[in-house]
Every structure is written in structure tokens, then in C-alpha cells.
Design a protein around this motif. Structure first.
Motif, PDB file in Angstrom:
ATOM      1  N   HIS A 214      55.797  48.171  56.369  1.00 53.45           N
ATOM      2  CA  HIS A 214      56.280  48.919  55.209  1.00 53.45           C
ATOM      3  C   HIS A 214      57.791  48.858  55.022  1.00 53.45           C
ATOM      4  O   HIS A 214      58.337  49.610  54.207  1.00 53.45           O
ATOM      5  CB  HIS A 214      55.826  50.379  55.311  1.00 53.45           C
ATOM      6  N   ALA A 216      61.043  46.145  54.229  1.00 50.50           N
ATOM      7  CA  ALA A 216      61.381  44.785  53.794  1.00 50.50           C
ATOM      8  C   ALA A 216      62.072  44.020  54.925  1.00 50.50           C
ATOM      9  O   ALA A 216      62.698  44.608  55.809  1.00 50.50           O
ATOM     10  CB  ALA A 216      62.288  44.852  52.570  1.00 50.50           C
ATOM     11  N   GLY A 231      58.760  49.882  51.570  1.00 54.25           N
ATOM     12  CA  GLY A 231      57.889  48.845  51.037  1.00 54.25           C
ATOM     13  C   GLY A 231      58.309  47.462  51.492  1.00 54.25           C
ATOM     14  O   GLY A 231      59.506  47.176  51.593  1.00 54.25           O
ATOM     15  N   SER A 233      56.928  43.065  51.677  1.00 56.78           N
ATOM     16  CA  SER A 233      55.970  42.014  51.336  1.00 56.78           C
ATOM     17  C   SER A 233      55.253  41.520  52.580  1.00 56.78           C
ATOM     18  O   SER A 233      55.870  41.290  53.627  1.00 56.78           O
ATOM     19  CB  SER A 233      56.690  40.844  50.661  1.00 56.78           C
ATOM     20  N   TRP A 237      49.790  40.217  50.284  1.00 56.72           N
ATOM     21  CA  TRP A 237      49.631  41.645  50.046  1.00 56.72           C
ATOM     22  C   TRP A 237      51.002  42.304  50.062  1.00 56.72           C
ATOM     23  O   TRP A 237      51.998  41.692  50.451  1.00 56.72           O
ATOM     24  CB  TRP A 237      48.742  42.291  51.120  1.00 56.72           C
ATOM     25  N   TYR A 238      51.048  43.564  49.662  1.00 55.94           N
ATOM     26  CA  TYR A 238      52.303  44.312  49.656  1.00 55.94           C
ATOM     27  C   TYR A 238      52.062  45.677  50.293  1.00 55.94           C
ATOM     28  O   TYR A 238      51.131  46.394  49.918  1.00 55.94           O
ATOM     29  CB  TYR A 238      52.813  44.490  48.225  1.00 55.94           C
ATOM     30  N   ASP A 358      55.213  47.225  42.429  1.00 55.13           N
ATOM     31  CA  ASP A 358      54.881  45.852  42.809  1.00 55.13           C
ATOM     32  C   ASP A 358      53.396  45.576  42.537  1.00 55.13           C
ATOM     33  O   ASP A 358      52.522  46.281  43.031  1.00 55.13           O
ATOM     34  CB  ASP A 358      55.178  45.635  44.298  1.00 55.13           C
ATOM     35  N   THR A 360      51.494  43.013  43.419  1.00 60.47           N
ATOM     36  CA  THR A 360      50.842  42.038  44.303  1.00 60.47           C
ATOM     37  C   THR A 360      49.416  42.431  44.660  1.00 60.47           C
ATOM     38  O   THR A 360      48.485  41.613  44.568  1.00 60.47           O
ATOM     39  CB  THR A 360      51.661  41.846  45.591  1.00 60.47           C
ATOM     40  N   ASN A 361      49.217  43.660  45.094  1.00 58.96           N
ATOM     41  CA  ASN A 361      47.890  44.071  45.561  1.00 58.96           C
ATOM     42  C   ASN A 361      46.870  44.064  44.436  1.00 58.96           C
ATOM     43  O   ASN A 361      45.692  43.723  44.634  1.00 58.96           O
ATOM     44  CB  ASN A 361      47.955  45.464  46.190  1.00 58.96           C
TER      45      ASN A 361
END
Length: 438
Positions: A214, A216, A231, A233, A237-238, A358, A360-361
Motif C-alpha cells: 500500500h 508507492a 496507495g 501499484s 492491480w493497485y 486509480d 486499475t482494479n
């Protein structure tokens, strides 16, 4: 008088010496394994079988806290693939097998592997989160050793870093990485804080290794300290913001929401999927109520990220109408005509902050589908089908833009290019072509 050039030369030499001393000191700190001296260095794992039932039971709980089964497989023989920006890693065999596992390790070797990142074949990669496990206490490490001694030996040869790109497949390079990013220290109690808060911090930063996902990371794979729990990447997934930010994080969750999510994989707003579903299924559902409350207490007290509310995206009316129809046909049966979802099974879209940042998920779930974790509290693990075969990249982007900007939501635009990129990365299929009419 000394010439100016000589003065500069001496100054440079002094700075070089000081830098060398500093680097040597830093290397000594990183390599220091004196904490492991509390462990036995004579009996090998293959020759040891604990009969201390209490220690074995505690050790199994430590294994759950550390989520060992998710990566090392349920029989702990490894082989789980972890994709990184530097290549692919396979998790190692950690059963007591002498030839292919860790049967030749002593307890001290085991301590060094788990907490210092030094395995049978040299330095470990931080995909194995020794950077967090360094915080695990001596007592819990002893218990973990007792538990692992009771596991069956499995013969399975694993070439862990065969998929890593050059020069990252050279394990010695990790010594330099450790000098830059590894904090080789145990957990330190903050006496100004409550026992519950300290336990929560120990779990989050130690065995549960929340920041590993979680937070970066920089270009070299080190955690960005200024982005702690804000958060990160995971490639396909994110891992979202889990600070008290009310727009992007869990600021609107109550303590029981945090506990419910970790215990069951769902809390009425979010349903765990992807790597988090694995973590819930193999790890957090087993946490005690006290530990879940401790985590909630700690997360509530970390600094909130400064992420602002997402900016909405106004779709072209024709595309919005087309996306609304596509949503009704393909999504509404589970997620509801008004994005209300199904409590405990399917996430609600209406007013859902978690899906407005984000994307991504959401893209991943549309392309490859997703499965909620199977837990004791939620025996029916809801699944979402894949739509890679049914929708092209533009169609998926339009549906997501509709969902992310309806029912009180305001999310930034999802582009077809973002979908294209993730389709390639995840290996999702292409939309089926319609046969030519005859």
C-alpha cells in the motif's frame, strides 16, 4: 602557502574518506545479524521436530499474520509467480526438505532469512517482505520456527530468480539495494502511545507487511516514505490508499468496517479482490478480534494522504447513453440498476469513494473477472465474470466512465489506451469477432 588546487585536492580526499567511512558504517548496520544470536545454530530444520504444542499453535498464528501461505502455496513448497518491474520471481520452497527446501537451515539461518533477507542462495529479493519481517519479535520467530518444523517435507526444486532480467538476477546486487532502503531494526515501542496502538503498528509495519503493497515505490523498488500507506501499484492491480483520507482512503470507515473487511473480505462498501482477496483468505480472516481492532486503531491515527477529491468526467451524451445500456445489460443484475450492489457479496457503486481514483482494479476486473475471498464468515465467495471476450477497449472504458460518474460519483476519465495496456499486461483475450453475415 598551499596552492588552491592542492586545497581542493585535499578537500576532495577528505570527503571521499568520510563517504567511505559512512558507506562502511551503513553496510555494517545493514549486514548486522547479531539479533539472530538468540536462535540455535546447531540443529538443522530437517532434524528438528518441536513437541511444544503451545509454541506450535502460536507459530501457526504468526504464519497467518505474515501471510506465508498466499505466496508459498498451501503446502509451502513455493512456485508462486510474482511479477516485478525487473522480471518474474518464483517463491521458494520453505518446507523442511533438505535438497529443495530449507531443511539444512538452522534456527539462526531461518532468523537471518526471514528478518535479514539472506537465504540459501544468497540475498533475497524484497518481494519476500523481509523489510517488514525485520520487525517480528524474537518470541514470535521462535514460535514460527517451532511451527514450521511440524510441516511435511516436500521435494520441489524452484529456480527463484530465473525469470529476473539481467542484471537484477545477480543476487549480490541486493547488498547495494539494502544499503539504500533496508531498515535493519526491530520494532520499537512508542511509550507515549497506547498498548493497542503499538500492537496495531507492529502488525501493520511488521508481520502483516501492509506498507509493502500500500506504499508507492521508486524506480529502484524502494518504498517512498512520504507515501506511507497512500496507495501503490502492484502492476496488474493497485493497492489503494488506507490512510484516513475521506476521499481516497478509509476516512469514512468506522473501526468495525475495517475489522469486517479484514475478517470477511467485505464491509458493505468494498469487496476484496486480487492480491487482497488472497491476503484475506489466507491471512487476515484468522486474526483475533483484538488484533483487528488494534490495526483499525493504528490506521485511524496515521497521517491522512493529501489526495484531493477526484475530478469528474463528463461523457459525450451519445457515449453515456450507450454505456448506460451496456451497464444495464451486463452489470445491473449484480451491481443493481442504481449501483446499490448486494450487501456482503457485490460492491455497491453508488457513492463509493474507493472506485473514483486509480482505475486499475476496475479495468482488471472487467478484463479478467475477479473472485471475492472464501472466508468463514462469507462462505459464498462471489465471482465476477470476465468481459475481455465481449467488449473492446473503448466499450470497457465507456462503461467504467459511466459507473465512475453516476450515483454521486466523480471519477477521472478512463481511456481506451489504459484498457489496452492492461489487456496486454494481464494476458486477457481479445473481443470475439462477429462472423461475417452470409
Amino acid at each position: 602557502m598551499m596552492s588552491k588546487k592542492k586545497k581542493i585536492g585535499y578537500a576532495v580526499a577528505v570527503l571521499a574518506v568520510l563517504a567511505g567511512i559512512g558507506a562502511s558504517g551503513r553496510l555494517w548496520m545493514v549486514m548486522d545479524s547479531s539479533r539472530s544470536a538468540v536462535a540455535d545454530d546447531k540443529v538443522k530444520l530437517a532434524d528438528f521436530h518441536s513437541d511444544d504444542r503451545a509454541a506450535i499453535k502460536r507459530g501457526e498464528y504468526v504464519m497467518r499474520l505474515a501471510d506465508c501461505a498466499a505466496c508459498h502455496q498451501t503446502d509451502f513448497s513455493g512456485g508462486y509467480k510474482i511479477d516485478t518491474p525487473f522480471g518474474a520471481l518464483l517463491t521458494s520452497n520453505i518446507t523442511p526438505d533438505k535438497q529443495t527446501g530449507i531443511g539444512n537451515m538452522t534456527e539462526r539461518d531461518f532468523f537471518n532469512a526471514v528478518r535479514q533477507g539472506r537465504g540459501n542462495h544468497g540475498f533475497l529479493y524484497p518481494a519476500m517482505p523481509y523489510t517488514a519481517y525485520s520487525k517480528i519479535s524474537d518470541d514470535e520467530m521462535h514460535d514460527l520456527w517451532a511451527w514450521i518444523s511440524t510441516q511435511p517435507a516436500v521435494s520441489r526444486e524452484i529456480d527463484e530468480n530465473a525469470g529476473m532480467n539481467f542484471p537484477y538476477n545477480i543476487r549480490l546486487a541486493m547488498a547495494g539495494w539494502n544499503m539504500l532502503f533496508f531498515d535493519n531494526r526491530g520494532f520499537e515501542i512508542d511509550s507515549a502511545r497506547s498498548e493497542q496502538w503499538n500492537r496495531g503498528k507492529y502488525l501493520v509495519d511488521g508481520p502483516a507487511h501492509c506498507s509493502v503493497c500500500h506504499t508507492a515505490r521508486n524506480l529502484l523498488g524502494g518504498e517512498v516514505s512520504d507515501g506511507y500507506l497512500q496507495g501503490g501499484s502492484l502492476g496488474d492491480w493497485y493497492a489503494p490508499d488506507i490512510t484516513p483520507n475521506p476521499h481516497a482512503g478509509i476516512g469514512k470507515w468506522r473501526d468495525e468496517n475495517v475489522a469486517d473487511y479484514l475478517r470477511s473480505g467485505s464491509n458493505g462498501e468494498s469487496v476484496a479482490a486480487g492480491p487482497m482477496a488472497e491476503a484475506v483468505e489466507h491471512s487476515t480472516q484468522y486474526f483475533t478480534d483484538d488484533d483487528l481492532q488494534a490495526i483499525a486503531t493504528y490506521l485511524r491515527g496515521v497521517p491522512a494522504s493529501k489526495t484531493a477529491p477526484a475530478q469528474g468526467y463528463a461523457q459525450d451524451p451519445q457515449r453515456q447513453q450507450r454505456a448506460a445500456l451496456s451497464y444495464e445489460v451486463n452489470c445491473s443484475a449484480c451491481h443493481g440498476l442504481q449501483g446499490e450492489g448486494i450487501k456482503g457479496m457485490v460492491p455497491a457503486f453508488a457513492g463509493n469513494n474507493a472506485m473514483q481514483h486509480d482505475p486499475t482494479n476496475m479495468i482488471h476486473a472487467m478484463l479478467r473477472g475477479a473472485r471475492a475471498p472464501h472466508t468463514e464468515q462469507r462462505q459464498t465467495a462471489a465471482g465476477m465474470p470476465a468481459f475481455d471476450w465481449k467488449m473492446d477497449d473503448q466499450q470497457i472504458a465507456e462503461v467504467l466512465n459511466y459507473v465512475r460518474n453516476s450515483w454521486g460519483n466523480q471519477g477521472q476519465q478512463v481511456t481506451a489506451q489504459q484498457v489496452t495496456t492492461l489487456r496486454e499486461h494481464t494476458g486477457a483475450g481479445d473481443k470475439l469477432k462477429t462472423p461475417d453475415a452470409r
